[in-house]
Structures are given as structure tokens and as C-alpha cells.
Scaffold this motif. Structure first.
Motif, PDB file in Angstrom:
ATOM      1  N   PRO A  30       4.159  -1.342  12.213  1.00 33.87           N
ATOM      2  CA  PRO A  30       4.783  -1.974  11.050  1.00 33.87           C
ATOM      3  C   PRO A  30       5.367  -3.339  11.428  1.00 33.87           C
ATOM      4  O   PRO A  30       5.866  -3.519  12.539  1.00 33.87           O
ATOM      5  N   THR A  31       5.251  -4.292  10.542  1.00 33.12           N
ATOM      6  CA  THR A  31       5.688  -5.668  10.807  1.00 33.12           C
ATOM      7  C   THR A  31       6.476  -6.185   9.610  1.00 33.12           C
ATOM      8  O   THR A  31       6.097  -5.923   8.465  1.00 33.12           O
ATOM      9  N   ILE A  32       7.540  -6.908   9.874  1.00 37.12           N
ATOM     10  CA  ILE A  32       8.272  -7.569   8.784  1.00 37.12           C
ATOM     11  C   ILE A  32       7.678  -8.960   8.593  1.00 37.12           C
ATOM     12  O   ILE A  32       7.696  -9.786   9.513  1.00 37.12           O
ATOM     13  N   LEU A  33       7.112  -9.199   7.413  1.00 39.28           N
ATOM     14  CA  LEU A  33       6.540 -10.523   7.139  1.00 39.28           C
ATOM     15  C   LEU A  33       7.644 -11.510   6.782  1.00 39.28           C
ATOM     16  O   LEU A  33       7.603 -12.667   7.189  1.00 39.28           O
ATOM     17  N   THR A  34       8.612 -11.044   6.001  1.00 40.08           N
ATOM     18  CA  THR A  34       9.724 -11.918   5.636  1.00 40.08           C
ATOM     19  C   THR A  34      10.899 -11.079   5.162  1.00 40.08           C
ATOM     20  O   THR A  34      10.732  -9.947   4.712  1.00 40.08           O
ATOM     21  N   SER A  35      12.066 -11.635   5.288  1.00 40.16           N
ATOM     22  CA  SER A  35      13.293 -10.962   4.875  1.00 40.16           C
ATOM     23  C   SER A  35      14.241 -12.036   4.357  1.00 40.16           C
ATOM     24  O   SER A  35      14.459 -13.035   5.034  1.00 40.16           O
ATOM     25  N   ARG A  36      14.741 -11.861   3.149  1.00 43.34           N
ATOM     26  CA  ARG A  36      15.593 -12.919   2.602  1.00 43.34           C
ATOM     27  C   ARG A  36      16.506 -12.369   1.511  1.00 43.34           C
ATOM     28  O   ARG A  36      16.256 -11.299   0.964  1.00 43.34           O
ATOM     29  N   ALA A  37      17.558 -13.128   1.229  1.00 46.92           N
ATOM     30  CA  ALA A  37      18.468 -12.763   0.147  1.00 46.92           C
ATOM     31  C   ALA A  37      17.866 -13.230  -1.172  1.00 46.92           C
ATOM     32  O   ALA A  37      17.274 -14.305  -1.240  1.00 46.92           O
ATOM     33  N   VAL A  38      17.985 -12.392  -2.191  1.00 47.74           N
ATOM     34  CA  VAL A  38      17.481 -12.761  -3.521  1.00 47.74           C
ATOM     35  C   VAL A  38      18.575 -12.515  -4.552  1.00 47.74           C
ATOM     36  O   VAL A  38      19.500 -11.736  -4.318  1.00 47.74           O
ATOM     37  N   SER A  39      18.451 -13.168  -5.692  1.00 46.14           N
ATOM     38  CA  SER A  39      19.486 -12.999  -6.707  1.00 46.14           C
ATOM     39  C   SER A  39      19.115 -11.916  -7.711  1.00 46.14           C
ATOM     40  O   SER A  39      19.971 -11.409  -8.428  1.00 46.14           O
ATOM     41  N   ALA A  40      17.833 -11.559  -7.770  1.00 46.64           N
ATOM     42  CA  ALA A  40      17.419 -10.514  -8.717  1.00 46.64           C
ATOM     43  C   ALA A  40      16.284  -9.702  -8.109  1.00 46.64           C
ATOM     44  O   ALA A  40      15.509 -10.211  -7.299  1.00 46.64           O
ATOM     45  N   ARG A  41      16.201  -8.443  -8.526  1.00 49.13           N
ATOM     46  CA  ARG A  41      15.118  -7.587  -8.044  1.00 49.13           C
ATOM     47  C   ARG A  41      13.851  -7.829  -8.856  1.00 49.13           C
ATOM     48  O   ARG A  41      13.930  -8.141 -10.054  1.00 49.13           O
ATOM     49  N   LEU A  42      12.717  -7.634  -8.227  1.00 46.98           N
ATOM     50  CA  LEU A  42      11.438  -7.683  -8.949  1.00 46.98           C
ATOM     51  C   LEU A  42      11.090  -6.315  -9.518  1.00 46.98           C
ATOM     52  O   LEU A  42      10.387  -6.200 -10.513  1.00 46.98           O
ATOM     53  N   PHE A  43      11.559  -5.246  -8.829  1.00 46.61           N
ATOM     54  CA  PHE A  43      11.128  -3.889  -9.189  1.00 46.61           C
ATOM     55  C   PHE A  43      12.335  -2.963  -9.417  1.00 46.61           C
ATOM     56  O   PHE A  43      12.329  -1.810  -8.986  1.00 46.61           O
ATOM     57  N   GLY A  44      13.349  -3.524 -10.109  1.00 46.55           N
ATOM     58  CA  GLY A  44      14.576  -2.771 -10.314  1.00 46.55           C
ATOM     59  C   GLY A  44      14.408  -1.453 -11.049  1.00 46.55           C
ATOM     60  O   GLY A  44      15.225  -0.554 -10.918  1.00 46.55           O
ATOM     61  N   ASP A  45      13.328  -1.306 -11.808  1.00 46.98           N
ATOM     62  CA  ASP A  45      13.109  -0.067 -12.561  1.00 46.98           C
ATOM     63  C   ASP A  45      12.345   0.987 -11.773  1.00 46.98           C
ATOM     64  O   ASP A  45      12.097   2.078 -12.265  1.00 46.98           O
ATOM     65  N   TRP A  46      11.946   0.664 -10.568  1.00 50.83           N
ATOM     66  CA  TRP A  46      11.143   1.605  -9.790  1.00 50.83           C
ATOM     67  C   TRP A  46      11.787   1.889  -8.446  1.00 50.83           C
ATOM     68  O   TRP A  46      12.208   0.964  -7.757  1.00 50.83           O
ATOM     69  N   SER A  47      11.863   3.167  -8.069  1.00 46.03           N
ATOM     70  CA  SER A  47      12.340   3.432  -6.710  1.00 46.03           C
ATOM     71  C   SER A  47      11.252   2.994  -5.732  1.00 46.03           C
ATOM     72  O   SER A  47      11.555   2.499  -4.644  1.00 46.03           O
ATOM     73  N   MET A  48       9.991   3.146  -6.110  1.00 49.32           N
ATOM     74  CA  MET A  48       8.904   2.554  -5.320  1.00 49.32           C
ATOM     75  C   MET A  48       7.658   2.561  -6.205  1.00 49.32           C
ATOM     76  O   MET A  48       7.033   3.596  -6.404  1.00 49.32           O
ATOM     77  N   LEU A  49       7.351   1.395  -6.739  1.00 47.95           N
ATOM     78  CA  LEU A  49       6.151   1.275  -7.574  1.00 47.95           C
ATOM     79  C   LEU A  49       4.925   1.385  -6.679  1.00 47.95           C
ATOM     80  O   LEU A  49       4.848   0.738  -5.639  1.00 47.95           O
ATOM     81  N   HIS A  50       4.001   2.204  -7.083  1.00 47.34           N
ATOM     82  CA  HIS A  50       2.771   2.339  -6.294  1.00 47.34           C
ATOM     83  C   HIS A  50       1.671   1.541  -6.972  1.00 47.34           C
ATOM     84  O   HIS A  50       1.402   1.712  -8.161  1.00 47.34           O
ATOM     85  N   ASP A  51       1.067   0.648  -6.210  1.00 47.25           N
ATOM     86  CA  ASP A  51      -0.041  -0.128  -6.760  1.00 47.25           C
ATOM     87  C   ASP A  51      -1.254   0.119  -5.884  1.00 47.25           C
ATOM     88  O   ASP A  51      -1.235  -0.126  -4.690  1.00 47.25           O
ATOM     89  N   PRO A  52      -2.312   0.632  -6.475  1.00 48.70           N
ATOM     90  CA  PRO A  52      -3.483   0.977  -5.669  1.00 48.70           C
ATOM     91  C   PRO A  52      -4.319  -0.235  -5.264  1.00 48.70           C
ATOM     92  O   PRO A  52      -5.379  -0.095  -4.672  1.00 48.70           O
ATOM     93  N   ALA A  53      -3.818  -1.418  -5.574  1.00 45.54           N
ATOM     94  CA  ALA A  53      -4.475  -2.633  -5.088  1.00 45.54           C
ATOM     95  C   ALA A  53      -5.901  -2.788  -5.578  1.00 45.54           C
ATOM     96  O   ALA A  53      -6.753  -3.321  -4.873  1.00 45.54           O
ATOM     97  N   THR A  54      -6.135  -2.327  -6.787  1.00 48.14           N
ATOM     98  CA  THR A  54      -7.480  -2.517  -7.322  1.00 48.14           C
ATOM     99  C   THR A  54      -7.752  -3.997  -7.583  1.00 48.14           C
ATOM    100  O   THR A  54      -8.882  -4.451  -7.517  1.00 48.14           O
ATOM    101  N   SER A  55      -6.665  -4.731  -7.877  1.00 55.51           N
ATOM    102  CA  SER A  55      -6.838  -6.153  -8.143  1.00 55.51           C
ATOM    103  C   SER A  55      -6.186  -6.981  -7.046  1.00 55.51           C
ATOM    104  O   SER A  55      -5.587  -8.006  -7.286  1.00 55.51           O
ATOM    105  N   TRP A  56      -6.273  -6.505  -5.836  1.00 52.39           N
ATOM    106  CA  TRP A  56      -5.553  -7.123  -4.740  1.00 52.39           C
ATOM    107  C   TRP A  56      -6.153  -8.467  -4.361  1.00 52.39           C
ATOM    108  O   TRP A  56      -7.313  -8.745  -4.620  1.00 52.39           O
ATOM    109  N   MET A  57      -5.299  -9.301  -3.786  1.00 47.57           N
ATOM    110  CA  MET A  57      -5.715 -10.681  -3.527  1.00 47.57           C
ATOM    111  C   MET A  57      -6.691 -10.829  -2.371  1.00 47.57           C
ATOM    112  O   MET A  57      -7.348 -11.849  -2.257  1.00 47.57           O
ATOM    113  N   TRP A  58      -6.752  -9.825  -1.491  1.00 47.07           N
ATOM    114  CA  TRP A  58      -7.699  -9.922  -0.384  1.00 47.07           C
ATOM    115  C   TRP A  58      -8.741  -8.819  -0.502  1.00 47.07           C
ATOM    116  O   TRP A  58      -8.416  -7.672  -0.789  1.00 47.07           O
TER     117      TRP A  58
END
Ligand code: FMN
Length: 111
Positions: free
Chosen positions: A45-73
Motif C-alpha cells: 500500500p502506498t500513500i499518493l497524497t495526504s492533505r487538509a481539505v475544507s469539505a468531504r467529497l464522500f460525506g454520505d458514504w462510509s466507503m463508496l464502492h466504485d467498480p471502475a467501469t469508467s476508470w481513467m486508466w
């Protein structure tokens, strides 16, 4: 475990790639990462980045699962090391795009 620790996030997962965003109070995010590291189902496991943010992107999910069907790579790009070469900015951009996508659709797995 995540909801109790006030951790939310998203896990993009496909056969060949796991990319996870954890968000929440710094101490519980670090504890969560430490648990994930201890779990021997994970290799390198590797940490790509770690930073302070002012708002969550996924505040409604304890862990959103995305099967990456439309993944960028594509699988070919991943096999060719795209993830190792990805900048933190690219990884964040991918999660921001996912966050924007789910913000406009009904939650399928709310916490
Ligand atoms: C792909 C993957 C993602 C995981 N994500 C989380 C997570 O977000 N939060 C969490 O508490 N555990 C997560 N886990 C489970 C941890 O690795 C670990 O098994 C669990 O937290 C219990 O750890 P402990 O027995 O050391 O307390 C994940 C496991 C896998 C395989």
C-alpha cells in the motif's frame, strides 16, 4: 468501522487496481490506514497524497464502492505502470470526478 471513526471515502476497485480515498479527522484517517496496512491482503500500500481539505467529497458514504467501469486508466495502462506514474493531482481529480458523479445521483449505499 469507518462510520464509527467518522471516516468516509471511496474505493475504486477493479481486478488490477485498488485506489482508495479516506477522509475524516486526521487521527482516525491515520488509524484506518494503519489497520489497512496491517491487513496482509494488501501488498505494497502506498500513500499518493495526504492533505487538509475544507469539505468531504464522500460525506454520505462510509466507503463508496466504485467498480471502475469508467476508470481513467485501461488495464493495459495499469499493467504498464500508470498508477505508479500518476501524480497526486491526477488521483485527486479522479476522485473529484467520482464525487461529482455520485452527488448528482441517488445514493445506493448510504451510511
Ligand atoms: C480493499 C480493502 C479496503 C479496505 N478498506 C477499509 C476501510 O476503509 N476501513 C476499514 O476500517 N477497514 C478497511 N479494510 C479492512 C482492513 O484492512 C482491516 O482488515 C480491518 O480494518 C480490521 O483491522 P484490524 O483487525 O487490524 O483491527 C479494507 C480491506 C480491504 C481488502
Amino acid at each position: 468501522m469507518n462510520a464509527r471513526a467518522d471516516v468516509s471515502g471511496a474505493l475504486v476497485c477493479r481486478q488490477d487496481v485498488y485506489l482508495q480515498l479516506l477522509e475524516g479527522p486526521a487521527d482516525t484517517v491515520l488509524e484506518t490506514y494503519a489497520r489497512i496496512r496491517r491487513d496482509d491482503r494488501h501488498t505494497n500500500p502506498t500513500i499518493l497524497t495526504s492533505r487538509a481539505v475544507s469539505a468531504r467529497l464522500f460525506g454520505d458514504w462510509s466507503m463508496l464502492h466504485d467498480p471502475a467501469t469508467s476508470w481513467m486508466w485501461s488495464p493495459e495502462e495499469i499493467a504498464d505502470g500508470a498508477l505508479e506514474r500518476a501524480s497526486a493531482t491526477e488521483a485527486i481529480a479522479a476522485f473529484e470526478a467520482l464525487g461529482a458523479k455520485v452527488a448528482t445521483s441517488a445514493p445506493t449505499c448510504p451510511r
